[in-house]
Design a protein around this motif. Structure first.
Motif, PDB file in Angstrom:
ATOM      1  N   GLU A 216       0.845  -1.205   0.000  1.00  0.00           N
ATOM      2  CA  GLU A 216       0.000   0.000   0.000  1.00  0.00           C
ATOM      3  C   GLU A 216       0.869   1.238   0.000  1.00  0.00           C
ATOM      4  OE1 GLU A 216      -3.528   0.342   2.711  1.00  0.00           O
ATOM      5  OE2 GLU A 216      -2.391   2.033   3.516  1.00  0.00           O
ATOM      6  N   ILE A 217       0.479   2.226  -0.811  1.00  0.00           N
ATOM      7  CA  ILE A 217       1.164   3.518  -0.809  1.00  0.00           C
ATOM      8  C   ILE A 217       0.154   4.626  -0.527  1.00  0.00           C
ATOM      9  CG2 ILE A 217       3.033   2.857  -2.368  1.00  0.00           C
ATOM     10  CD1 ILE A 217       1.282   4.470  -4.549  1.00  0.00           C
ATOM     11  N   THR A 218       0.652   5.722   0.021  1.00  0.00           N
ATOM     12  CA  THR A 218      -0.144   6.940   0.166  1.00  0.00           C
ATOM     13  C   THR A 218       0.545   8.045  -0.609  1.00  0.00           C
ATOM     14  OG1 THR A 218      -0.920   6.301   2.369  1.00  0.00           O
ATOM     15  CG2 THR A 218      -1.121   8.620   1.770  1.00  0.00           C
ATOM     16  N   LEU A 219      -0.122   8.558  -1.645  1.00  0.00           N
ATOM     17  CA  LEU A 219       0.390   9.690  -2.407  1.00  0.00           C
ATOM     18  C   LEU A 219       0.207  10.948  -1.562  1.00  0.00           C
ATOM     19  CD1 LEU A 219      -1.175   8.833  -5.897  1.00  0.00           C
ATOM     20  CD2 LEU A 219       1.105   8.228  -5.037  1.00  0.00           C
ATOM     21  N   LEU A 220       1.306  11.670  -1.342  1.00  0.00           N
ATOM     22  CA  LEU A 220       1.304  12.758  -0.369  1.00  0.00           C
ATOM     23  C   LEU A 220       1.523  14.118  -1.000  1.00  0.00           C
ATOM     24  CD1 LEU A 220       3.479  11.717   2.708  1.00  0.00           C
ATOM     25  CD2 LEU A 220       0.997  11.922   2.598  1.00  0.00           C
ATOM     26  N   GLY A 221       0.858  15.098  -0.435  1.00  0.00           N
ATOM     27  CA  GLY A 221       1.102  16.496  -0.760  1.00  0.00           C
ATOM     28  C   GLY A 221       0.310  17.357   0.195  1.00  0.00           C
ATOM     29  N   GLN A 222       0.731  18.602   0.352  1.00  0.00           N
ATOM     30  CA  GLN A 222      -0.079  19.513   1.165  1.00  0.00           C
ATOM     31  C   GLN A 222      -1.482  19.611   0.567  1.00  0.00           C
ATOM     32  OE1 GLN A 222       3.288  20.307   1.822  1.00  0.00           O
ATOM     33  NE2 GLN A 222       2.746  19.985   3.944  1.00  0.00           N
ATOM     34  N   ASN A 223      -1.546  19.460  -0.739  1.00  0.00           N
ATOM     35  CA  ASN A 223      -2.826  19.540  -1.453  1.00  0.00           C
ATOM     36  C   ASN A 223      -2.720  18.677  -2.704  1.00  0.00           C
ATOM     37  OD1 ASN A 223      -5.284  20.276  -2.469  1.00  0.00           O
ATOM     38  ND2 ASN A 223      -4.680  22.346  -3.030  1.00  0.00           N
ATOM     39  N   VAL A 224      -2.917  17.359  -2.531  1.00  0.00           N
ATOM     40  CA  VAL A 224      -2.642  16.415  -3.634  1.00  0.00           C
ATOM     41  C   VAL A 224      -3.489  16.680  -4.874  1.00  0.00           C
ATOM     42  CG1 VAL A 224      -1.726  14.477  -2.300  1.00  0.00           C
ATOM     43  CG2 VAL A 224      -4.195  14.700  -2.610  1.00  0.00           C
ATOM     44  N   ASP A 225      -4.712  17.148  -4.690  1.00  0.00           N
ATOM     45  CA  ASP A 225      -5.609  17.350  -5.837  1.00  0.00           C
ATOM     46  C   ASP A 225      -5.095  18.421  -6.790  1.00  0.00           C
ATOM     47  OD1 ASP A 225      -7.951  15.678  -4.743  1.00  0.00           O
ATOM     48  OD2 ASP A 225      -7.496  17.081  -3.148  1.00  0.00           O
ATOM     49  N   SER A 226      -4.146  19.252  -6.314  1.00  0.00           N
ATOM     50  CA  SER A 226      -3.575  20.298  -7.165  1.00  0.00           C
ATOM     51  C   SER A 226      -2.425  19.783  -8.017  1.00  0.00           C
ATOM     52  CB  SER A 226      -3.065  21.463  -6.303  1.00  0.00           C
ATOM     53  OG  SER A 226      -4.102  22.357  -6.023  1.00  0.00           O
ATOM     54  N   TYR A 227      -2.114  18.488  -7.919  1.00  0.00           N
ATOM     55  CA  TYR A 227      -1.018  17.931  -8.712  1.00  0.00           C
ATOM     56  C   TYR A 227      -1.205  18.308 -10.185  1.00  0.00           C
ATOM     57  CZ  TYR A 227       2.161  14.708 -10.985  1.00  0.00           C
ATOM     58  OH  TYR A 227       3.176  14.182 -11.763  1.00  0.00           O
ATOM     59  N   LEU A 228      -0.153  18.831 -10.780  1.00  0.00           N
ATOM     60  CA  LEU A 228      -0.209  19.200 -12.200  1.00  0.00           C
ATOM     61  C   LEU A 228       1.208  19.197 -12.770  1.00  0.00           C
ATOM     62  CD1 LEU A 228      -2.011  20.135 -14.559  1.00  0.00           C
ATOM     63  CD2 LEU A 228      -1.512  22.486 -13.878  1.00  0.00           C
ATOM     64  N   TRP A 229       1.473  18.220 -13.626  1.00  0.00           N
ATOM     65  CA  TRP A 229       2.788  18.119 -14.268  1.00  0.00           C
ATOM     66  C   TRP A 229       2.667  18.516 -15.725  1.00  0.00           C
ATOM     67  CZ3 TRP A 229       7.763  17.757 -13.159  1.00  0.00           C
ATOM     68  CH2 TRP A 229       8.651  17.411 -14.184  1.00  0.00           C
ATOM     69  N   TYR A 230       3.429  19.550 -16.101  1.00  0.00           N
ATOM     70  CA  TYR A 230       3.437  19.958 -17.510  1.00  0.00           C
ATOM     71  C   TYR A 230       4.880  20.112 -17.997  1.00  0.00           C
ATOM     72  CZ  TYR A 230       3.918  24.684 -15.426  1.00  0.00           C
ATOM     73  OH  TYR A 230       4.343  25.781 -14.704  1.00  0.00           O
ATOM     74  N   GLY A 231       5.763  19.326 -17.372  1.00  0.00           N
ATOM     75  CA  GLY A 231       7.165  19.364 -17.753  1.00  0.00           C
ATOM     76  C   GLY A 231       8.036  20.045 -16.732  1.00  0.00           C
ATOM     77  N   GLY A 232       7.443  20.415 -15.605  1.00  0.00           N
ATOM     78  CA  GLY A 232       8.171  21.121 -14.560  1.00  0.00           C
ATOM     79  C   GLY A 232       7.651  22.532 -14.409  1.00  0.00           C
ATOM     80  N   GLY A 233       7.971  23.147 -13.278  1.00  0.00           N
ATOM     81  CA  GLY A 233       7.524  24.521 -13.048  1.00  0.00           C
ATOM     82  C   GLY A 233       6.435  24.602 -12.003  1.00  0.00           C
TER      83      GLY A 233
END
Length: 481
Positions: A216-233
């Motif tokens: 089992e893994i837990t994907l972590l972030g202060q606000n995971v739903d905001s994850y957005l990868w567009y090549g960095g930045g």
């Protein structure tokens, strides 16, 4: 220094020599959110390359690090007491070095190093790769500090050392920082702007964990739903991205889908969600994959629209209800948990009653509830008077906790006579004859050991419960093993 170590023959041989010897001992403690615990695993990995093995024994340590939290005053007081303990040991072992990592490091850097002189080094959340340089400074008799916040650092290239691991569950960090300026929160100031990690590095970490037996893994972030990868930045710069970058960008729903497909038998959780950013496509992706756990931690903080506005929460009570309705419609079996603050500045008795009525509407499975604690540097500290008396805060919190206890009992009783899948994580705290694990809904379940082992997915018939725990009997292995 990192480039020097990578590129010079001398540096490479030093790293290899240190890895082989690893004669020095690192003692590391973590407080606060799951991100801090995840960061400590990154720190342990970086220091492993510098010749440090972790130890559970403080007295043996050459280097003691505490990964700190500034979200509430109680967390800071706990860390201060631990620093007193470290320094008592340091008087016996003067060669031992003490450092502060994380959110308190950024906020109290001068106080710790110059005024109180209780630590040797101070390292912010984006500066862990600079630890080898900072330790060299300390060895040369100088205090060392780096609390510079980064716009790029995600530590996606660091393979974490799993600390205090049960070998079954693990954190995988996917975002850093936060752009939401909630007035009670220090995170944007201590962890910087929001940026996402390369999805390829995330999948590689997930695959590696599966190959090593993690279930089992837990994907972590202060606000995971905001994850957005567009090549960095940075997330905030997405509007400046090229048309191609925008067309090929990966959002959180896409990432969840990729992770679920990469390891179809790996349980996947995520935390923490923000109501304004939890979109329908995330909920629909959860419904599509059996291995994405059916639990959403959805902090609301208050049930009053007026207080939500004072908190700069970018959702209303009504919008939150709509989101809850959608979760229950698309994922009927999903559990929902909360964060709530009692006694935010200007909170009236009616505001408090609005919070209780919101709880009655949602009927959370469980939650994390606190009285308001004014944090230096936040917008609330600068602009709002902490005007709710402490005894009123405590009474309102007690009423919130009692309401949650009632709802938790209602929700756990719904599982009576049902069969649920449980991932065994450890022995029960109350009996070494029982296993303890969690359901997909993140509810703890205990049952007699029989012929099962840690890491097994087991079907458990629920025969009894408390407000927080399911009690049952194992009836066989799950087909998802």
């Amino acid at each position: 220094m990192e480039k020097i170590i990578d590129e010079s023959k001398q540096g490479e041989s030093l790293v290899l020599k240190n890895k082989e010897q690893n004669s020095r001992k690192l003692y590391i403690e973590s407080y606060g959110c799951a991100m801090n615990f995840s960061d400590s695993e990154i720190v342990a990995s970086i220091l492993s390359d510098q010749g440090y093995n972790t130890t559970q024994n403080l007295e043996d340590a050459d280097l003691v690090l505490v990964n700190t939290c500034s979200i509430r005053d109680k967390a800071e007081q706990t860390v201060r007491k631990r620093l007193e303990k470290y320094n008592a040991v340091k008087r016996i072992n003067p060669g031992m070095k003490v450092g502060v990592l994380g959110c308190m490091a950024e906020r109290l850097k001068s106080k710790f190093l110059e005024e109180e002189k209780i630590v040797d080094l101070v390292v912010g959340p984006d500066a862990y790769k600079d630890l080898p340089n900072l330790l060299a400074e300390v060895e040369d008799g100088r205090d060392a500090i780096n609390v510079i916040l980064s716009k790029e650092e995600t530590y996606g290239d660091v393979s974490p050392v799993r600390l205090n691991s049960n070998g079954v569950t693990a954190f995988v960090s996917i975002t850093r920082g936060c752009d939401n300026m909630c007035t009670f929160c220090v995170v944007p100031f201590t962890r910087g702007r929001e940026r996402s990690r390369d999805p390829q590095s995330i999948i590689e970490e997930v695959n590696d964990l599966w190959s090593r037996g993690y279930k089992e893994i837990t994907l972590l972030g202060q606000n995971v739903d905001s994850y957005l990868w567009y090549g960095g930045g940075l997330k905030k710069d997405f509007d400046k991205a090229s048309d191609l970058q925008k067309a090929t960008a990966i959002n959180f729903a896409n990432l969840l889908d990729i992770c679920a497909k990469a390891q179809p038998k790996m349980r996947i959780r995520f935390s923490t969600s923000n109501p304004q950013d939890l979109t329908l496509d995330v909920i629909e992706t959860m419904a599509k994959h059996q291995n994405i756990c059916k639990h959403i931690h959805l902090p609301v903080q208050s049930g009053s629209n007026r207080i939500l506005k004072e908190m700069n929460r970018l959702h209303t009570r009504e919008e939150y209800f709509t989101l809850i309705d959608n979760i229950k419609r698309i994922l009927p079996s999903c559990s929902i948990s909360q964060d709530l603050i009692a006694g935010f500045p200007t909170e009236t008795e009616q505001d408090h009653q609005d919070t209780l009525s919101l709880m009655d509407y949602v009927k959370y499975n469980f939650g994390y509830m606190f009285t308001y604690s004014e944090r230096p540097g936040t917008l609330a500290e600068r602009k709002l008077e902490d005007d709710v008396p402490e005894e009123v805060k405590k009474r309102r919190l007690a009423e919130i906790v009692q309401r949650q206890r009632e709802h938790s009992e209602i929700k756990t009783k719904e599982y009576l006579n049902q069969t649920v899948e449980v991932l065994i994580e450890r022995e029960s705290k109350k009996s070494d004859a029982e296993w303890s694990g969690r359901t997909s809904q993140n509810i703890v379940a205990v049952f007699p050991k029989a012929n099962h082992s840690i890491g097994d997915l087991v079907q458990v018939k629920i025969t009894d419960c408390t407000s927080a725990t399911l009690i049952g009997e194992a009836i066989g292995h799950s087909k998802n093993n």
